[in-house]
Design a protein around this motif. Sequence first.
Motif, short mmCIF file in Angstrom:
data_model
loop_
_atom_site.label_atom_id
_atom_site.label_comp_id
_atom_site.label_asym_id
_atom_site.label_seq_id
_atom_site.Cartn_x
_atom_site.Cartn_y
_atom_site.Cartn_z
N ILE A 25 33.80 38.48 40.92
CA ILE A 25 34.21 37.96 42.21
C ILE A 25 33.21 38.45 43.25
CG2 ILE A 25 36.07 37.88 43.91
CD1 ILE A 25 37.94 38.82 41.64
N GLN A 215 36.51 42.88 37.28
CA GLN A 215 37.80 43.48 36.99
C GLN A 215 38.22 43.08 35.58
OE1 GLN A 215 38.98 45.47 39.20
NE2 GLN A 215 37.72 44.94 40.94
N GLU A 240 42.77 40.13 41.25
CA GLU A 240 42.32 38.76 41.03
C GLU A 240 43.50 37.86 40.69
OE1 GLU A 240 41.75 40.72 36.92
OE2 GLU A 240 41.74 41.28 39.03
N TRP A 243 41.33 32.89 36.79
CA TRP A 243 40.50 33.24 35.65
C TRP A 243 39.86 31.98 35.07
CZ3 TRP A 243 45.29 35.12 36.72
CH2 TRP A 243 45.43 36.51 36.85
#
Length: 284
Positions: A25, A215, A240, A243
Amino acid sequence: MKTTLTCAKRLIVLFFTTIVFGLFIQAQTTITLGTGTSVNGSTSYPTPYGHYYKNQRVQYLILASELTDLGYNSGTIQAIAFEVSILYGMDPLPNYVIKGKLTTAISLTTTFDNSGLTELYSNASLDPVVGWNQHNFSTNLVWDGTSNILLDLCYDLVTSNAYTKNAGVYYTQTSFTSVNYYFSDSQVACGRTSANYTSSNRANIRLIGDFASCQPPTNLLVNNTETTTADMQWTAGGDETLWNLKYGAPDFDLETGGTLISGLSAANYSFTGLSAGSTYKVVV
């Protein structure tokens, strides 16, 4: 993380080998390095805003591991900031300049590093205030995720008799020599080679910019396996909420091969249409 799915004729048998999971990200982020509550005195150094002597230079070293330990892997630094506790009546700093670069140095010495520095910020008359003082860069500093970061701060020699006090800035003691500095009432600080001192008392510093973080999801679980279907679920590694998942033959190329399922808003996925007797690699 990589997961291998093997479809038997009646149900899917799962063999876990190496698991490759990662979500990258990149977003506007403020990273604060240092939480110390100690403050330098009105006549004591190091400090990013020193005026007890008529000019000063200070270099700060930030290790890549300090950022990767926080989950960051690369980024573009667009500004830095220092937190002032008290001004002690200091005057503005003339032609205040911040430079920076990437470095392999892991500790600073009494020799300033003058090689390859890029000017990032300048202010003809810097007047710090109590609180966080943010310096927005005119040229961004791109961090590659592995190199350490060197910041260089200095201002012009005051030619009048005017000199006042240092700003009291919060600092944290690092486990390595993270600071070197020079001050003088008569000698120009900017560009010189030799520093007066070194220290591990580094000013608390904020890095503001776009940083990529990875992450890794945890608690991978595959269940409800049938002849041509299977369910997979995982736990988010951070905050987050989306995905991407790609699966295919065990040797598929991550860039060009496999079947991509993007924008999953839940930490699970149900596979359908699998081939009995086949083995699959899954990357989330």
